[in-house]
Design an enzyme around this catalytic site. Sequence first.
Site, PDB file in Angstrom:
ATOM      1  N   GLY A  21      18.151  50.566 -12.867  1.00 50.92           N
ATOM      2  CA  GLY A  21      18.547  50.752 -11.470  1.00 50.92           C
ATOM      3  C   GLY A  21      17.485  51.323 -10.557  1.00 50.92           C
ATOM      4  O   GLY A  21      17.776  52.101  -9.657  1.00 50.92           O
ATOM      5  N   LYS A 228      14.709  71.349 -19.614  1.00 50.91           N
ATOM      6  CA  LYS A 228      13.844  70.815 -20.656  1.00 50.91           C
ATOM      7  C   LYS A 228      12.904  69.741 -20.100  1.00 50.91           C
ATOM      8  O   LYS A 228      11.702  69.746 -20.360  1.00 50.91           O
ATOM      9  CB  LYS A 228      14.728  70.225 -21.756  1.00 50.91           C
ATOM     10  CG  LYS A 228      14.001  69.924 -23.031  1.00 50.91           C
ATOM     11  CD  LYS A 228      15.005  69.685 -24.150  1.00 50.91           C
ATOM     12  CE  LYS A 228      14.300  69.193 -25.391  1.00 50.91           C
ATOM     13  NZ  LYS A 228      15.271  68.799 -26.426  1.00 50.91           N
ATOM     14  N   CYS A 393      25.816  26.366  -0.443  1.00 45.34           N
ATOM     15  CA  CYS A 393      24.655  25.506  -0.651  1.00 45.34           C
ATOM     16  C   CYS A 393      24.975  24.326  -1.581  1.00 45.34           C
ATOM     17  O   CYS A 393      25.624  23.380  -1.154  1.00 45.34           O
ATOM     18  CB  CYS A 393      23.466  26.324  -1.132  1.00 45.34           C
ATOM     19  SG  CYS A 393      21.912  25.501  -0.724  1.00 45.34           S
ATOM     20  N   GLY A 395      27.161  24.308  -3.678  1.00 49.06           N
ATOM     21  CA  GLY A 395      28.623  24.312  -3.644  1.00 49.06           C
ATOM     22  C   GLY A 395      29.156  23.459  -2.499  1.00 49.06           C
ATOM     23  O   GLY A 395      30.169  22.772  -2.641  1.00 49.06           O
ATOM     24  N   MET A 396      28.478  23.477  -1.372  1.00 49.27           N
ATOM     25  CA  MET A 396      28.904  22.621  -0.252  1.00 49.27           C
ATOM     26  C   MET A 396      28.569  21.163  -0.540  1.00 49.27           C
ATOM     27  O   MET A 396      29.370  20.266  -0.320  1.00 49.27           O
ATOM     28  CB  MET A 396      28.226  23.041   1.048  1.00 49.27           C
ATOM     29  CG  MET A 396      28.263  21.919   2.079  1.00 49.27           C
ATOM     30  SD  MET A 396      27.712  22.368   3.720  1.00 49.27           S
ATOM     31  CE  MET A 396      27.095  20.797   4.289  1.00 49.27           C
ATOM     32  N   HIS A 524      23.144  30.169   2.933  1.00 53.08           N
ATOM     33  CA  HIS A 524      23.603  31.210   1.995  1.00 53.08           C
ATOM     34  C   HIS A 524      24.107  32.424   2.778  1.00 53.08           C
ATOM     35  O   HIS A 524      23.336  33.349   3.038  1.00 53.08           O
ATOM     36  CB  HIS A 524      22.454  31.647   1.091  1.00 53.08           C
ATOM     37  CG  HIS A 524      22.038  30.609   0.113  1.00 53.08           C
ATOM     38  ND1 HIS A 524      22.596  30.510  -1.137  1.00 53.08           N
ATOM     39  CD2 HIS A 524      21.135  29.603   0.201  1.00 53.08           C
ATOM     40  CE1 HIS A 524      22.046  29.498  -1.780  1.00 53.08           C
ATOM     41  NE2 HIS A 524      21.152  28.927  -0.986  1.00 53.08           N
ATOM     42  N   GLU A 526      25.763  34.822   1.783  1.00 52.75           N
ATOM     43  CA  GLU A 526      25.723  36.037   0.964  1.00 52.75           C
ATOM     44  C   GLU A 526      24.491  36.896   1.238  1.00 52.75           C
ATOM     45  O   GLU A 526      24.509  38.104   1.033  1.00 52.75           O
ATOM     46  CB  GLU A 526      25.829  35.698  -0.531  1.00 52.75           C
ATOM     47  CG  GLU A 526      24.625  34.992  -1.165  1.00 52.75           C
ATOM     48  CD  GLU A 526      24.658  33.464  -1.041  1.00 52.75           C
ATOM     49  OE1 GLU A 526      25.343  32.958  -0.139  1.00 52.75           O
ATOM     50  OE2 GLU A 526      23.975  32.795  -1.848  1.00 52.75           O
TER      51      GLU A 526
HETATM   52  N1  GLN Z   1      19.865  21.863  -5.203  1.00 47.01           N
HETATM   53  C1  GLN Z   1      20.304  21.832  -3.858  1.00 47.01           C
HETATM   54  C2  GLN Z   1      19.179  21.525  -2.889  1.00 47.01           C
HETATM   55  O1  GLN Z   1      18.042  21.692  -3.211  1.00 47.01           O
HETATM   56  C3  GLN Z   1      20.994  23.112  -3.466  1.00 47.01           C
HETATM   57  C4  GLN Z   1      20.096  24.305  -3.482  1.00 47.01           C
HETATM   58  C5  GLN Z   1      20.848  25.609  -3.510  1.00 47.01           C
HETATM   59  O2  GLN Z   1      22.012  25.665  -3.860  1.00 47.01           O
HETATM   60  N2  GLN Z   1      20.195  26.681  -3.144  1.00 47.01           N
HETATM   61  O3  GLN Z   1      19.415  21.114  -1.789  1.00 47.01           O
END
Ligand code: GLN
Length: 548
Positions: A21, A228, A393, A395-396, A524, A526
Site C-alpha cells: 500500500g 524497538k 469501452c 463493454g460498449m 472510461h 471510472e
Molecule cells: N479493444 C478495444 C479498442 O481498442 C477496447 C479498448 C478498451 O476497452 N480500452 O478499441
Amino acid sequence: MPKKSKVKYIFVVGGVMSGVGKGVTTASIGKILQARGFEVTAMKIDPYVNIDAGTMNPTEHGEVFVLDDGMECDQDMGNYERFLDRDLTADNYMTTGSVYLSVINKERNLEYHGSCVEVVPHIPLEVIGKIDKAASKNKAEIVITEIGGTVGEYQNILFLEAIRILKLKKPDDVLLVLVSYLPQQGEGGELKTKPTQYAVRTLNSAGIQPDIIIARAGVRLDKKRKDKIGFNCNVREQDVISAPDVESIYEVPLNFEKDNLSQNILEKLNLKSRGKNLREWQRLAGIIRKAKKPVKIGIVGKYFGAGEFILSDSYISVIEAIKHAACALKVRPIIQWLNAEEFEGAKSASALKKLSDYHGVIIPGGFGSRGIKGKLAVIKYLRSNKIPFLGLCYGMQLAVIEFSRSVAGLKNANTTEIEPNTPHPVIDILPEQKKNLTEKNYGGTMRLGACPAALKKNTIAASAYKNFLISERHRHRYEVNPKYIEKLEKKGLVFSGFSPNRQLMEIIELPKEKHPFFVATQFHPEFKSKPLKPHPLFREFMGAAVKK
Ligand code: GLN
C-alpha cells in the site's frame, strides 16, 4: 500560495515486500497535508524500462490508468487523483525508460555541451529535474514522489541516488518515508521488526536514512514495537506510524492522523500548519463504515488470473468508482468477479441464470478475443432480463455487437479487432489507427486522454450529467462504424453521446421504458470518479441497481 515559498520534497519508498500500500500511503500523506492548507502534488516513478504503462498486460502490472493528457500510467496515479481531487499530468509520472530517453535525447541535442554523459550523476539529476518540473507545473508547495519497487532491488537504485543528491543539496526540504511491513508470527503472535531493520540498513547503504517509518501490519503497533523499530532504525518512537489493515482505503489518512503524522511532517519540513480540515473525509469514511444495505455488483472480465490468485488490481478504478457511487447512495457494495469464460461452453446456461442474483453488472474495457463469447452472452442476458448494465469501452463495443446481432438482424456482426472479415463490421478501426498497426507503432498511439462529447437531450446520459457537453478519458483504437448508426438507431439503440462533430459515438443506451438501465460508454468514466464526487453514470447505474 504565498510568494517565494520553496518546494518541499517527500519521497516514499517501500521496504520488505511489495503490495503493502505504498500508493495509498503516498495519496494519504498528500491528503492530510492538503487538509493542512498546502498545495500538494504526487508523482510516481516506476523502475521499469517501458516508457509508460501502456503496453503492459494488466495481469502483470494492474490497471493502466489514463490521465487527461493521454498519459498511460500506473494505477497509483489513480489513487493520487482520487485522494487529492486533482487532475494530474504526464509530468507526474516517470519510468526508468522515460528518464533514460530524455537523457539520451538531450545528449543527441548537445545539451550536455560535449561532456561525457554518465549514469551517475546524469540519470538522478534528470529525475530531480523532472520532479521540479512537476512541482512547478502543478503549482505545488509539496511534491510527494513514490518510488516503485522495494528497497534492495537493483532497479530503483538510481532513484534512491536522486534522493541522496537532493537531500545533500537541500537538507531542510527533503523528507524520506519508508513504508515497511511487519509480518506476524501465527495468529495473535508477535509482530516481527527485523525485516524492517534490514530495509533501513539497505537504505543506509544507499546513503539515505528514513525520517518516518510507516509500519504496515495486520494490526496496530504497540508502544514496545514502535520503540524497538525506532531504536534499531534511528528514528524517534513518534516517527514510527502504525498503519494496520483497514476495511476501506479511505480510512488510511484518518488513521495516520491518530499518530499525528501531518503535524510531524510539517515540523520536520519547517512548515506552519494553516489549519486542519478533514471533515468531508471523515464523513465519507463514516458512511462507508455504517452502510448496511448490500448491493451486489458483478464485474465480468478476464484479467483476473495470475496463477492461483485473483488480481482485482486490473480493474481498480472501476471498483473505486462503484464504491464512490455506493457511498453517495449510502449502500454497501458487494463486488464479485465473474470470469467471462465461464459464460461460454457447456455450463454457460447455469452461469447466466445466476446473473439474476446481481443488482447490476459491469463489463469493463479489454482487448483481443479471449472471453468475448462469454461477454456477449452476458450482455444478451442482461438486456433480455432487464438487469442494470454498464459497459465501459470494450463493454460498449460488445453491447453494440450484441444488439446488432440479436435485434438488428445483422448476422455475425463483429468488431474488426477480432474478425477482420466480418460481413458487418459494426465496430471498426479508427482510420488514423490503421497506419499505427501496420507500422507496429503500438506504444502510446491509441485514441488517448480527454476528449469532449456532446449529449443528446432527454436521454439517461443527459439527465445523469445534467449537462450537454462533457469531457471524458479514452483509450481505444476501434469505434462504432458510422455506416451502421442509422440502422441501429432505427432498431431502437440510442446514441446519446457523440464527439462534437458527430463522427465518433461515445455513449449508447436503451430507452428507460425498454430497460431500467442499459448504458455503455466508449470512454472510461471510472478514471474520473472521485470519492466525494462520484461519476454521474456510475451513480445512475448504482441507483438502478439499488432499485432492482
Ligand atoms: N479493444 C478495444 C479498442 O481498442 C477496447 C479498448 C478498451 O476497452 N480500452 O478499441
